[in-house]
Motif scaffolding. Sequence first.
Motif, PDB file in Angstrom:
ATOM      1  N   LEU B 144     -11.321  -6.582   4.272  1.00 13.89           N
ATOM      2  CA  LEU B 144     -10.237  -5.844   3.661  1.00 13.89           C
ATOM      3  C   LEU B 144      -9.988  -6.950   2.408  1.00 13.89           C
ATOM      4  N   GLU B 145      -8.820  -6.026   1.796  1.00 13.75           N
ATOM      5  CA  GLU B 145      -8.054  -6.590   0.585  1.00 13.75           C
ATOM      6  C   GLU B 145      -7.302  -6.518   0.320  1.00 13.75           C
ATOM      7  N   GLY B 146      -6.230  -7.399   0.856  1.00 11.32           N
ATOM      8  CA  GLY B 146      -4.560  -7.204   0.967  1.00 11.32           C
ATOM      9  C   GLY B 146      -4.467  -5.572   2.283  1.00 11.32           C
ATOM     10  N   ASP B 147      -3.687  -5.296   1.330  1.00  6.33           N
ATOM     11  CA  ASP B 147      -3.339  -4.147   2.637  1.00  6.33           C
ATOM     12  C   ASP B 147      -4.301  -2.743   2.528  1.00  6.33           C
ATOM     13  N   GLN B 148      -5.191  -2.813   1.565  1.00  5.12           N
ATOM     14  CA  GLN B 148      -5.738  -2.608   2.295  1.00  5.12           C
ATOM     15  C   GLN B 148      -7.789  -1.928   2.511  1.00  5.12           C
ATOM     16  N   LEU B 149      -8.033  -1.437   2.863  1.00  2.00           N
ATOM     17  CA  LEU B 149      -9.993  -1.290   3.584  1.00  2.00           C
ATOM     18  C   LEU B 149     -10.540  -0.346   2.879  1.00  2.00           C
ATOM     19  N   LEU B 150     -11.570  -1.613   2.103  1.00  2.00           N
ATOM     20  CA  LEU B 150     -12.642  -1.033   1.113  1.00  2.00           C
ATOM     21  C   LEU B 150     -13.503  -0.602   2.105  1.00  2.00           C
ATOM     22  N   VAL B 151     -14.082   0.499   2.295  1.00  4.74           N
ATOM     23  CA  VAL B 151     -14.733   1.050   3.209  1.00  4.74           C
ATOM     24  C   VAL B 151     -16.368   1.554   2.727  1.00  4.74           C
ATOM     25  N   LYS B 152     -17.665   1.663   2.228  1.00  8.09           N
ATOM     26  CA  LYS B 152     -18.817   2.072   2.048  1.00  8.09           C
ATOM     27  C   LYS B 152     -19.012   2.641   3.146  1.00  8.09           C
ATOM     28  N   THR B 153     -19.185   3.882   3.053  1.00 10.66           N
ATOM     29  CA  THR B 153     -20.190   4.660   4.106  1.00 10.66           C
ATOM     30  C   THR B 153     -20.878   5.632   3.384  1.00 10.66           C
ATOM     31  N   THR B 154     -21.849   6.699   3.953  1.00 10.82           N
ATOM     32  CA  THR B 154     -23.289   7.018   3.171  1.00 10.82           C
ATOM     33  C   THR B 154     -22.942   7.502   1.920  1.00 10.82           C
ATOM     34  N   ALA B 155     -21.492   8.566   1.932  1.00 12.00           N
ATOM     35  CA  ALA B 155     -21.391  10.217   1.560  1.00 12.00           C
ATOM     36  C   ALA B 155     -20.382   8.980  -0.319  1.00 12.00           C
ATOM     37  N   GLY B 156     -20.314   8.052  -0.017  1.00 14.97           N
ATOM     38  CA  GLY B 156     -19.340   6.619  -0.988  1.00 14.97           C
ATOM     39  C   GLY B 156     -18.465   5.924  -0.167  1.00 14.97           C
ATOM     40  N   GLU B 157     -17.811   4.901  -1.606  1.00 14.01           N
ATOM     41  CA  GLU B 157     -16.678   4.213  -0.785  1.00 14.01           C
ATOM     42  C   GLU B 157     -15.369   4.962  -0.563  1.00 14.01           C
ATOM     43  N   LYS B 158     -14.347   3.547  -0.222  1.00 15.22           N
ATOM     44  CA  LYS B 158     -13.568   4.793   0.447  1.00 15.22           C
ATOM     45  C   LYS B 158     -11.985   3.565  -0.176  1.00 15.22           C
ATOM     46  N   ARG B 159     -10.734   4.092  -0.013  1.00  9.69           N
ATOM     47  CA  ARG B 159     -10.022   2.960   0.471  1.00  9.69           C
ATOM     48  C   ARG B 159      -9.287   3.620   0.968  1.00  9.69           C
ATOM     49  N   ILE B 160      -8.693   2.603   2.639  1.00  8.07           N
ATOM     50  CA  ILE B 160      -7.936   3.428   2.875  1.00  8.07           C
ATOM     51  C   ILE B 160      -6.774   1.982   3.359  1.00  8.07           C
ATOM     52  N   PRO B 161      -5.828   3.024   3.377  1.00  8.86           N
ATOM     53  CA  PRO B 161      -4.288   1.729   2.971  1.00  8.86           C
ATOM     54  C   PRO B 161      -4.746   1.142   5.314  1.00  8.86           C
ATOM     55  N   LEU B 162      -4.774  -0.247   5.267  1.00  5.69           N
ATOM     56  CA  LEU B 162      -4.816  -0.713   6.156  1.00  5.69           C
ATOM     57  C   LEU B 162      -3.610  -0.367   7.390  1.00  5.69           C
ATOM     58  N   GLN B 163      -2.070   0.003   7.299  1.00  6.76           N
ATOM     59  CA  GLN B 163      -1.234   0.251   7.574  1.00  6.76           C
ATOM     60  C   GLN B 163      -1.736   2.189   8.773  1.00  6.76           C
ATOM     61  N   ASP B 164      -2.401   2.624   7.826  1.00  7.75           N
ATOM     62  CA  ASP B 164      -3.238   3.970   9.054  1.00  7.75           C
ATOM     63  C   ASP B 164      -3.959   3.797   9.220  1.00  7.75           C
TER      64      ASP B 164
END
Lengths: 60, 335
Positions: B144-164
């Motif tokens: 969790l970086e600020g209000d963004q979730l940094l997620v690493k999956t098998t397909a690659g990296e993604k940034r997801i807003p925490l609010q969503d």
Amino acid sequence: MARRKFAALKRFLDYIGLEGDRTIFTWISASEGERFANVIKGVTAKVRALGPASKLVNKL
Amino acid sequence: MENIDKKLREEAKRLLEEKKVGVLVGYETGTLPLTATPCFITNPEDAEKLVWNAFCTQNLAKFVHDLISQHRESQKRVKPEDRKKKIVGVVARGCTTRSIVLHLQERQYGRDEVVIIGVPCTGYVDGKRLSVLAGGDDIREGSLEGDQLLVKTTAGEKRIPLQDALAGNCLTCRFNNPVLSDLMIGAQAPPMKPEQEYTEIEAFENLPTAERWAYFTKEMNKCIRCYACRQACPSCYCNTCFVEQSQPQWVGLGEDATDTQVFQLMRLFHMVGRCVDCGSCVSVCPMGVDLRKFLKKIDKDVFELFENRAGSSLEDTPPLSIFKEHDKEDFIFNP
């Protein structure tokens, strides 16, 4: 308290999609024979109008 | 959040060292990325494990009830004069404190048997929603970086807003700050959007009967009767649940769809005036049944009919154990 429970139950059954007329609640005293007969007549008339129940029926 | 964790650990350690609590229920980092799991701490040194973040999902009031009732059961074999009280400390957000208030109202344990460490809450991440947002792949790593979730999956990296990724019940939460606490950690959390709490329910109420029934049956067909919802629910604390009673047998145990519907219907109805909308049942459901659609309706009805919000105040009486002369009675059949 029975009234409160029933108020909540009737609203909830209606919400999930049961016909509201199938849940009927009223007060009858043990001495009110005629009123009892009238209520039951009213209930059967309502249920007849709705037809056989198909929801929440357990088929054996 | 760092600061809250630090203060929480200090307070927890102090409570345990001073023997103010016998056991402390809190959250520790989970074994999977972006999760937290309930933990029980008895050794002051272990207080370092405690965390408080957006991944703390379960309502811990369930464990408070379990611990106290199990302890009381074990004390039955002890001579009355030697009986000891067990004091449980708990890290509690708004909904957890509401559940504790509900337990206190229902005389499940005494106020002196529980020490509440209140924490402000800005909502928790709904694991199922997060996995959809992450693309359905397994989450390998995350942060969790600020209000963004940094997620690493098998397909690659993604940034997801925490609010969503927040759970539905958190977005419209009315009580995200504790309603009852012995000590508070951190500042009051900003309000969520309680004015929208019934929007979804009102929309559903306006659908035709057939569509509502179709939705109910569709959702209940997903249910595999694992009873995880009941196990997770702090309001479900009966020693013997009606589904396990055999004399009389209230509901069949087979795979009949009607039995499942009746089980769910009865459990939902037991939540009248008792559901605090903590979302624990929804988050543990392995099949993703939309239980909240029905639980929130019960909450709405209880508020409209009896002007009560479950567990919101210690002075309230449970709505189904009192009545008022002018309660609504327009539903009473009178031919």
